[in-house]
Design an enzyme around this catalytic site. Structure first.
Site, short mmCIF file in Angstrom:
data_model
loop_
_atom_site.label_atom_id
_atom_site.label_comp_id
_atom_site.label_asym_id
_atom_site.label_seq_id
_atom_site.Cartn_x
_atom_site.Cartn_y
_atom_site.Cartn_z
N ASP A 326 1.20 -1.05 -0.03
CA ASP A 326 0.00 -0.31 -0.29
C ASP A 326 1.03 1.06 0.13
O ASP A 326 2.07 1.08 0.31
CB ASP A 326 -1.16 0.21 1.08
CG ASP A 326 -2.55 0.76 0.72
OD1 ASP A 326 -2.10 1.72 0.18
OD2 ASP A 326 -2.72 0.61 2.32
N GLU A 522 -10.48 7.13 4.26
CA GLU A 522 -8.72 6.94 5.18
C GLU A 522 -9.25 7.53 6.64
O GLU A 522 -10.31 7.64 6.85
CB GLU A 522 -7.71 6.96 4.64
CG GLU A 522 -7.64 5.98 3.26
CD GLU A 522 -6.65 5.78 2.55
OE1 GLU A 522 -5.77 5.47 3.12
OE2 GLU A 522 -6.23 5.94 1.09
C1 BGC Z 1 -4.70 3.45 0.14
C2 BGC Z 1 -5.36 2.04 -0.69
C3 BGC Z 1 -5.40 2.67 -2.11
C4 BGC Z 1 -4.40 3.08 -2.64
C5 BGC Z 1 -3.78 3.23 -4.00
C6 BGC Z 1 -3.76 3.57 -0.23
O1 BGC Z 1 -4.21 5.23 0.94
O2 BGC Z 1 -4.94 2.47 1.58
O3 BGC Z 1 -6.79 1.75 -0.62
O4 BGC Z 1 -5.77 1.78 -3.16
O5 BGC Z 1 -3.57 4.24 -1.49
O6 BGC Z 1 -4.54 5.36 -3.81
C1 BGC Z 2 -3.29 9.69 -3.04
C2 BGC Z 2 -4.07 8.81 -2.49
C3 BGC Z 2 -3.32 7.71 -1.29
C4 BGC Z 2 -2.91 8.56 0.12
C5 BGC Z 2 -2.69 7.88 0.74
C6 BGC Z 2 -3.06 10.72 -1.55
O1 BGC Z 2 -2.22 11.38 -1.88
O2 BGC Z 2 -4.16 10.46 -3.57
O3 BGC Z 2 -3.99 7.49 -4.02
O4 BGC Z 2 -4.45 6.63 -1.28
O5 BGC Z 2 -2.59 9.85 -1.15
O6 BGC Z 2 -2.15 8.41 1.82
#
Ligand code: BGC
Ligand code: BGC
Length: 823
Positions: A326, A522
């Site tokens: 991830d 998130e």
């Molecule tokens: C998320 C994932 C996601 C990845 C890419 C991460 O922060 O936990 O679910 O696929 O970012 O965007």
């Molecule tokens: C990205 C996401 C990712 C996240 C993780 C964002 O800046 O665009 O895809 O999941 O950061 O913390």
């Protein structure tokens, strides 16, 4: 609290660690974080390994240099990698992060911009050039509820709503539609389905889970994998199929206190019985990839847990695809940084997701293979798995792109989404059979979410957090209001949209009020109690105003989780949980509005897949647990045949609501609990108009040295800092500064010099600025323990009015002014 502290200590340890130079000493995992594969049910990848594929992979691997092999194991983000850089750094994959636009820079542009982006990377990767084995990149996207990052795509309900449908056959259709729209946009790989089983509804990712129980998740995981990939071993990009990624392995939804990226403090039996079933069924259905979780199991980060990634997943569960990491999650393994982490590859990670530090991770990983820190056999295993997936998906075929015009947001796909919306609605209350809306009725439609497609689509939509999207961002979509209006009028009634809830003209027969949570994703969505709108009950005020006029009220509640809404339930005659329905708002009217003959058009089918809380403190109140006592149990959901009366409910929340807020400090006219806005030193203050409100802003005049501060309890902003959140200030300079102006987060050793920023502002004009939290951290802020998320320092002659202070999730336009100022 303990877990909060533990989680933040782990995060701090990870952030402050130094790169490992020599082979790391072997540190055995603690016993309670070591899995015992024999206890697990056996599974096996289907359709991934066959002699022809393996022979082709072997022939490729014989020609590949070590540099090219290491490249396969690294995935960068399109916002930080240029296609031509793949000539020097032959990365195996790129992803488009939630906030990363296509190379054109326009993330609201035509789908062609995405196709060009995909092709730009792919073409460099398959170029014939000396010393290079042409191997196509695999391009991954968060197509988590439809091809949800692309303008014009069909947006399906988020998983929590899909769980309520209990309809695996429809899930497969949703998967197939998502795959077609993704493949037609140039993407090879969807980072889904999320097969998490959330145990604590305070978690900001609760809506990404189908259910709090594994039963539905188990069925759905297989259905989605089949939908996205096709029957095991058959799916090819040329036929509009993409690779699936079941995530996040393992127990991301089991973390203590529902803290995102936290620690699942559970025994192995719970790991197996509650959190693993979606992986087992997904692997059996041929899932090509599995994404490892940010989270830990009993204190050990999954990205470093060999017993889970290798012994269980690749061993006992027979997974033959590849494990992707991830977003920088390997950097959280103790001893690692985002730029250096042999531990994670050695634990079984095959491809690291390393959005911006890909070069450094590549160089360090290469060195570590050369010096034996990472065994060559491990590299060969990882590369074989990655190439296997690429071959099976058809990426090596010359006829690679899936050419399909007009499939994005096609009528067929929208019809599937609309059906899913209708099936996902759960009727919680329908006293006196207020629903369905009868033919000829005069209906008032109101509420913050009634005509707002951005609200009904939620997070992971067009951007990471899904904030700020308006109806114009969803061509071809329909708001809930739009659907209600057509259906009500078709049945001979009248519908009026009132944005402020005011009734004009004759009294309506019924009011439909659409309200709920605003988008999040998130950790930004983590909350500390389940109370809806703590301290600021706007929706309740609107419901009460309608009831006071004797108008029967139907509430349509948009949310990513069950929330404590007893006061709102009491003010509603009927109450529908609609979760996050996506782009096809008509699905709501399909069930709520009766046909011309008065009979229901469609009945309610949705049944809760999460238990609904009786108090705001019932965070983890899941079916099967001792003392289970929800307001509405798992499986609850009325139909039109039920004639149940919900009595008046208790309005005692049972928790301290002021604990809930760590990101909004000041809004027009007031500080938001638990935060206070104040000043010290030579500062005089008064209220002034601002933010469209009388007395909406607070003006501070510095007559000497002093500070303006937001202060409150100690909060941990470590994850918010890592996720590039910024501090947003909405303000107006009234008198330009004559001396120095500084900004800091808490007691920073060296406040950030913001003089130039405030000096450049046009006096008398409202403006805003975003400063990355990382900028304060770099200047010495202890982001793990913040009691003052905003401190403005000034000197005589400076006057500023402030209308808003909060955390902002969109990094676009954030600035880090000047070098840290001397104290
Ligand atoms: C998320 C994932 C996601 C990845 C890419 C991460 O922060 O936990 O679910 O696929 O970012 O965007
Ligand atoms: C990205 C996401 C990712 C996240 C993780 C964002 O800046 O665009 O895809 O999941 O950061 O913390």
């Amino acid at each position: 609290m303990r877990a909060l502290i533990t989680a933040s200590l782990i995060a701090i340890a990870a952030a402050s660690s130094v790169p490992v130079l020599a082979a790391p000493a072997f540190v055995p995992l603690p016993a309670n974080a070591t899995a015992h594969p024999a206890l697990w049910p056996a599974a096996h990848s289907v359709g991934l390994v066959d002699a022809k594929t393996e022979a082709f992979v072997t022939s490729l691997m014989k020609q590949m240099s070590l540099r090219e092999k290491v490249g396969q194991m690294i995935q960068g983000d399109i916002a930080s990698v240029k296609p031509k850089e793949l000539r020097e750094y032959p990365l195996g994959s790129v992803l488009g992060g939630g906030n990363s636009p296509p190379l054109s820079g326009n993330d609201r542009g035509p789908v062609g911009d995405w196709i060009k982006t995909a092709e730009a990377f792919r073409q460099v990767s398959i170029e014939k050039r000396p010393g290079h084995v042409p191997i196509p990149t695999i391009f991954g996207m968060d197509s988590v509820h439809g091809n949800s990052n692309v303008f014009g795509a069909t947006i399906f309900p988020h998983n929590i709503g899909l769980g309520a449908m209990r309809d695996p056959a429809l899930m497969e259709k949703i998967g197939a539609a998502t795959a077609q729209e993704s493949a037609a946009s140039g993407f090879d790989w969807a980072f889904g389905p999320t097969v998490t089983v959330p145990q604590d509804d305070r978690w900001g990712r609760t809506y990404e889970g189908y259910s709090e129980r594994p039963d539905i998740t188990k069925l759905y995981s297989a259905a989605m994998v089949r939908g996205l990939q096709g029957a095991p071993g058959t799916g090819r990009i040329q036929n509009g199929k993409v690779a699936a990624s079941i995530k996040h392995f393992l127990a991301d939804g089991g973390t203590h206190n529902g803290i995102d990226q936290g620690d699942a403090q559970i025994d192995e039996k719970t790991l197996i019985e509650t959190h693993a079933p979606g992986y087992i069924s997904g692997i059996d259905a041929g899932a090509m990839t599995v994404m490892a979780s940010f989270s830990s199991w009993n204190g050990v980060k999954n990205h470093g847990n060999k017993s889970l990634l290798t012994d269980v997943l690749k061993g006992r569960l027979g997974f033959e695809g590849f494990v992707v990491g991830d977003w920088n999650a390997h950097g959280q393994v103790p001893g690692c940084t985002t730029a250096d982490c042999p531990q994670s590859f050695n634990a079984g990670l095959d491809m690291a997701m390393v959005p911006s530090d890909w070069k450094a991770l590549f160089d360090n990983t290469l060195k570590e293979v050369q010096d034996g820190t990472i065994p060559m056999a491990r590299v060969d295993d990882a590369v074989r798995r990655i190439l296997r997936v690429k071959v099976k998906l058809g990426l090596f075929d010359p006829a690679r792109p899936y050419e399909q015009k007009n499939i994005l947001g096609s009528p067929e796909h929208r019809a599937i989404a609309r059906q899913a919306v209708a099936e996902s609605l759960v009727l919680l209350k329908n006293n006196n059979a207020l629903l369905p809306i009868r033919p000829g009725q005069k209906v008032l439609v109101t509420g913050t979410h009634a005509d707002d497609i951005g609200m009904q689509t939620g997070g992971w939509t067009l951007s990471w957090q899904g904030t700020g999207n308006t109806n114009a961002d969803f061509p071809g979509a329909t708001s809930i209001w739009g659907g209600l209006k057509s259906a009500i009028e078709a049945a001979g009634g009248t519908a009026t949209l009132s944005r402020d809830g005011k009734v004009t003209g004759a009294k309506p027969d019924v009011a439909v009020v659409v309200f709920g949570e605003t988008p999040y994703a998130e950790m930004v969505g983590d909350i500390s109690t389940l109370e809806f709108q703590p301290g600021d009950k706007q929706a309740l005020a609107e419901l009460k105003a309608l009831k006071a006029q004797g108008i029967p009220v139907v509430s349509v509640f948009i949310s990513g989780r069950p929330l404590w809404v007893n006061p709102e339930l009491n003010q509603s005659d009927a109450f529908v949980a609609a979760f996050l329905p996506g782009s096809e708002g008509e699905g709501v009217a399909d069930v709520l509005v009766a046909k011309k003959d008065g009979t229901p058009n469609k009945d309610f089918r949705g049944k809760l897949s999460y238990s609904w809380p009786k108090t705001a403190g019932q965070f983890a109140n899941n079916v099967g647990q001792p003392g289970y006592d929800p307001l509405f149990a798992y499986g609850y959901g009325l139909t039109y045949a039920d004639h149940k009366t919900i009595p008046q409910l208790s309005e005692v929340a049972g928790v301290d609501a002021s604990l809930a807020n760590i990101s909004v400090y000041y809004v027009p006219g007031k500080a938001v609990a638990p935060w206070k806005l104040g000043s010290d030193g030579a500062v005089t203050e008064k209220n002034v108009d601002g933010g469209g409100k009388q007395e909406g802003a607070r003006q501070y005049a510095f007559t000497g040295a002093g500070h303006v501060r937001v202060s409150g309890p100690s909060i941990d902003l470590t994850r918010q800092t890592n996720a590039q959140l910024s501090l947003r200030i909405d303000y107006r300079v009234d008198t330009a500064p004559k001396g120095k102006v500084t900004l800091s987060v808490g007691d920073q050793a060296t406040p950030v010099d913001a003089t130039s920023l405030f000096a450049a502002a046009t006096p008398g004009q409202w403006t805003s600025v975003k400063l990355p939290l990382a900028c304060f951290k770099a200047a010495g802020a202890d982001v793990g323990h913040v009691t003052q998320p905003f401190v403005l320092g000034g000197d005589a002659g400076f006057t500023v009015s402030i209308v808003g202070v909060k955390l902002d999730t969109d990094p676009a336009g954030a600035v880090c002014p000047g070098a840290p100022a001397a104290k």
